[in-house]
Scaffold this motif. Structure first.
Motif: not given
Lengths: 490, 549
Positions: A63, A70, A72, A155, A159, A163, A248-250, A252-253
């Protein structure tokens, strides 16, 4: 990687040792604390992070901006050199506390003294889950079904690591020496370790195979999403901003989880069709095709959903009430809920076992905020299951994956003392135990999965049990070298 | 504002007379001259104003009158010695005022006992009439009680039967602990209104002598002179006059010559900074005497005493007191050496005893006490006691960036060992290291050495040491957390944690009697509209809730 970050995009300061958008260079105290913590973090990462791939170059997203899109950049990077940093969602001027006793007051920029310990506990518990999942998943690289999946795993791992940084930032910035000790302790606990386990049960369970990984990222990371969403409502503004960016990252998970399960299901159905097998319960025949039978997928789902539901804590909880009343942790999408956001006279119906029946009983809404969050979670999680079923149906197989009943296999909360089947029937202990392995994976199932999961490291190739993804990462083709394994001590 | 400063020419309730080595301290309360409106101080009853004068008189007798070797406490009223604390005043007072009042009166009675025991200025009470409740407690604080035998004069503790409260100034404890009255006799004595007189009072050890009225004054004088003859106080020394303190109160700032108080009202914190001497110590004992009230240890102690009383009484919402020091610590040692080397000189002895009492007052102060040790401070010897008196003490380890003030150091002296016992008769270091007496020995070997933050932290002399990066933040976090807690719970917690180790009469008085009294003062049986304190004197019987708690 720094040369690959385009200068006009950067709003995160990558000149500092620690990338950040919190003006770290002018905060001597925080800078010192983080710079002392960082080497220990790297040691932890090398010790407990992905085993065997620390020297590999992974096509990772980093990021560089914190707006909802986001911003990146993508580049190949060795994981221990990943630029972990401190990124907060932008400050909203004039933000107010939106719920609880202090509703309407300006959001706190400093920790209110009377809530210091409560807030610290919330942050430590959230923070503890982040490194735990990295630890749980550390051996998965060795059985990755493709470089694409391996890259996604890493990834997710970096991330989750970031966190952890986010929570450590809050502890070090706002909680003094005690907070620094907490930050250190986050690196000392170990998932599944008998002497110093992680704080929450589900984070001490193994993630032994890739199906578990996909289930975990779909179901357990969704708990993470719900918790972060509830904390993003916090009246303590730095926590809110931190969690908003983490969300915003979560997302993607959960994408990795949902698409992962979906690709497993697709490949199974495809193989069954190709072989002319119509009975999804002909497990032996299906397994011989080198794919995972649907009933085993259902068992895995049952397991992950039930342990994840336990993460929400007791449905009726004075801790939950205190955190809400104090304005520290809201409900899911708090500001979109149409009520007074104080709940002094409101009630909420909670499911529980009374006289052998599962019934709804009315509780003060304030005490039932955990119940509401877990019910919201169950609704939210059901969406992906629906999409998987659509796919199964489309492929012409007669099988439905089902969310187990919320009382199934619970250790915490209203159903902890009861024996409930995935269909929601209350039975006695003996009956439940006799059928336990109809509900949950048994040794043979796990052994089958273990043997099935052989690594596939060739570019553009996928293991027998999983379909190729529809699209690659960052518009790269499927045969892109997502992980350059060379140099690894695999 | 309640002012604790007074002097004999302003006394409204007491009179001092001198007869060679004997002083007569005569209580003759002016009923009209009350501290607050709404009550009259009849029958030699007292309020805080009366006790402030008593404290001043006791102090002056020690310092201004080295030639006084015994003190007779007597009444200026006929057939009444003292009726104790004024009941109407108590009925009208806030709980906080009652508690503070009792604490101060207890401290004053302890200081009377300290004079008898350590200053060799023995107190005698000449009980010429009724000594009821606090009146008898006043007598109990003296070393020797002479009761007139006129067929009516009694000593009594009628609080339980009459008022549904306790004798709040050490009465119960002193009856059994000091006078060693048998517990069942004490039970009888404390549960009857009329008390005891004559031979029975003597037999039960409630008084030392019962004396016919015709020879009473003569016998008292004889006894006082006999006591005086045993004293080591000098007959020809010059006393030290307690000049008025130079105190300026300006909003949230209180300034003395050697003490600054800064009050942060929104944070509910007061910072008390004690200053080192600016001049070198006098060369010898004579020089110290010549400086008198300006002699640094005495001047600072007087100001500190007043500052503590001021904060306690007039700033009840300030829940946390921070102690700091500033100045050149290297000058302090020579002052301490004068005191230590001449501890048998009457004045040096008085100054040491005064510091001992004042530090006990710190211990008894129901505020969170925090000592902050920063560059520029002078925590040497007696001032270092504030580190060990505090509930928490934090030290800045190293220098502050951009400031060339040398790092803070602590230096211990003999004052930190044996000279300044707490009410539990242990030193603060002994109390602190109750579980590790070897540490006391270890730090004793370090007398005179400079101890920096890291070392002090390692030795356990401070709660924690922070470098300059963390200092402000971690101290702020602690203070913010503290002010959020219930002041009642904090007072109780701190009082429980401060006095580890053995019990003494003093710890019992403050820790047991006072705690119970403060509880009873809150209970409806005493203070409800139909409670005993409120109904006293109206003729109406109180109605009690008979549940035992």
């Amino acid at each position: 990687m720094s040369e690959s970050i385009r200068a006009d995009l950067v709003e995160v300061n990558y000149d500092d040792l620690i990338p950040n958008n919190v003006d770290l260079s002018n905060d001597r105290r925080l800078k010192k604390a983080l710079e002392e913590w960082q080497p220990n973090y790297i040691d932890w990462w090398k010790d407990m992070g992905p085993e065997g791939f620390q020297e590999s170059e992974v096509y990772l997203r980093t990021a560089v901006g914190v707006d909802p899109q986001g911003w990146a950049v993508f580049d190949h990077v060795k994981m221990p050199e990943y630029r972990w940093g401190i990124l907060l969602a932008p400050k909203e001027e004039g933000r107010k506390i939106n719920f609880g006793k202090h509703k309407g007051e300006p959001a706190w920029q400093e920790v209110p003294a009377e809530y210091r310990s409560l807030l610290r506990r919330l942050i430590v518990i959230q923070g503890d889950t982040e490194p735990a999942s990295v630890e749980q998943q550390r051996y998965l690289g060795k059985t990755a079904p493709s470089l694409y999946d391996m890259r996604n795993l890493f990834q997710v791992n970096v991330e989750e690591g970031r966190h952890l940084w986010a929570m450590v930032y809050l502890l070090q910035k706002y909680f003094g020496k005690e907070g620094r000790q907490d930050a250190e302790d986050l690196l000392q606990r170990r998932s599944g370790d008998e002497d110093r386990p992680r704080l929450l049960g589900a984070f001490n369970e193994e993630t032994p195979d890739w199906l578990s990984f996909f289930m975990f990222t779909y179901f357990t990371d969704r708990d993470g999403k719900m918790q972060l969403a509830a904390l993003a409502e916090s009246g303590f503004d730095p926590l809110s901003r931190t969690c908003r960016f983490m969300l915003t990252e979560e997302a993607h998970h959960m994408f990795v989880g949902e698409s992962g399960v979906s690709r497993v299901v697709e490949k199974t159905c495809q193989a069954m069709n190709d072989a002319g097998i119509t009975d999804p319960y002909d497990i032996e025949a299906v397994r011989k095709l080198g794919v995972i039978d649907l009933p085993t997928i259902q068992k895995k789902l049952n397991f992950h959903v039930s342990v994840t539901e336990d993460l929400f804590g007791a449905e009726v909880s004075t801790n939950g009430a205190s955190a809400f009343e104090a304005g520290l942790k809201g409900r899911f999408e708090e500001t979109k809920i149409d009520d007074d956001h104080q709940l002094h006279d409101a009630t909420f119906d909670v499911w529980r076992v009374v006289d052998g029946q599962i019934v709804q009983e009315t509780e003060p809404a304030l005490n039932a905020v955990n119940a509401r969050l877990v019910y919201d979670y169950i609704n939210d999680a059901a969406g992906g299951v629906k999409r998987w079923n659509k796919l199964i149906k489309k492929m012409g197989i007669d099988f439905d994956l089902k969310m187990p009943h919320m009382g199934f296999n619970r250790r915490i909360g209203e159903f902890a003392e009861s024996f409930i089947t995935p269909e929601g029937e209350i039975v006695d202990e003996a009956t439940w135990t006799a059928k336990e392995f109809d509900y949950l994976p048994n040794e043979a199932d796990l052994l089958f999965l273990k043997e099935l999961m052989q690594p596939e490291y060739r570019q553009g190739e996928y293991a027998t049990w999983i379909a190729a993804p529809k699209v690659g990462i960052n518009s790269k083709p499927g045969d892109f070298e997502y992980v350059k394994i060379y140099g690894s001590s695999n | 504002m309640i002012d604790f400063q007074t002097s004999p020419q302003d006394y409204k309730h007491w009179k001092l007379d001198f007869d060679g080595p004997v002083a007569y301290l005569t209580m003759d309360v002016n009923a009209e001259a009350t501290l607050k409106p709404g009550y009259e101080l009849k029958m030699n009853s007292y309020d805080l104003g009366v006790d402030i004068e008593l404290y001043d008189a006791v102090q002056r007798l020690r310092f201004e009158h080295p030639e006084i070797k015994s003190v007779v406490m007597r009444s200026g009223k006929d057939r009444i010695f003292c009726a104790g604390a004024n009941i109407r005043m108590l009925g009208k007072s806030s709980h906080a005022h009652k508690v503070n009042f009792c604490k101060f009166t207890n401290e004053t009675r302890n200081s009377i006992e300290d004079a008898s025991e350590h200053s060799h200025q023995r107190y005698i009470s000449a009980v010429n009439g009724t000594a009821a409740g606090g009146g008898y407690e006043l007598a109990l604080a003296t070393d020797y009680i002479m009761l007139i035998d006129d067929g009516s004069a009694t000593v009594s503790l009628p609080e339980v039967p009459l008022l549904a409260v306790l004798p709040g100034t050490g009465g119960l404890t002193r009856v059994v602990d000091k006078r060693k009255v048998r517990r069942d006799r004490a039970d009888i004595f404390c549960s009857i209104e009329e008390g005891a007189r004559g031979q029975r009072a003597v037999d039960w050890r409630l008084v030392d002598e019962s004396i016919k009225g015709s020879i009473f004054e003569e016998e008292v004088a004889k006894r006082a002179h006999a006591f005086a003859a045993d004293s080591d106080r000098p007959s020809d020394a010059k006393g030290v006059t307690f000049t008025p303190l130079n105190r300026k109160i300006d909003g949230d700032r209180v300034q003395y010559d050697l003490i600054d108080i800064e009050i942060n009202r929104s944070g509910r914190v007061a910072t008390v900074t004690l200053k080192a001497p600016t001049d070198a110590a006098p060369a010898d004992l004579a020089g110290a005497h010549a400086q008198g009230a300006d002699f640094w240890p005495l001047a600072l102690c007087r100001q500190f005493d007043d500052a503590l009383l001021h904060l306690r009484t007039n700033e009840t919402e300030i829940g946390t007191v921070i102690f700091k020091t500033s100045g050149n610590g290297s000058l302090i040692e020579a002052y301490e050496k004068l005191l230590e080397d001449n501890a048998d000189d009457w004045l040096m002895r008085e100054i040491i005893l005064y510091w001992k009492r004042t530090l006990k007052r710190v211990d008894m102060t129901s505020r969170t006490l925090v000592t902050l040790i920063e560059p520029g401070s002078c925590f040497v010897g007696i001032l270092a006691e504030l580190i060990f008196a505090a509930d928490r003490s934090y030290m800045l380890d190293g220098q502050i960036e951009g400031d060339d003030t040398p790092e803070a150091k602590i230096k211990l002296s003999a004052f930190n060992f044996a000279m300044m016992p707490m009410s539990n008769d242990l030193t603060r270091l002994e109390t602190r290291f109750l579980g590790e007496p070897e540490t006391v020995e270890r730090v004793k070997a370090m007398i005179g050495q400079e101890i920096n933050g890291a070392e002090a932290n390692k030795l356990g002399l401070v709660t924690d040491a922070y470098d300059d990066i963390d200092w402000e933040e971690d101290v702020r976090l602690f203070l913010e957390e503290r002010v959020g807690y219930s002041p009642d719970a904090l007072t109780g917690m701190e009082a429980n944690l401060r006095f580890a180790g053995p019990e003494t009469m003093e710890t019992k008085i403050f820790g047991r009697l006072t705690a119970w009294q403060n509880w009873i003062f809150q209970r409806p049986n005493a203070v409800a509209d139909d409670g005993a304190l409120k109904l006293y004197g109206t003729g109406t019987r109180p109605s009690y809730d008979f549940n035992r708690v």
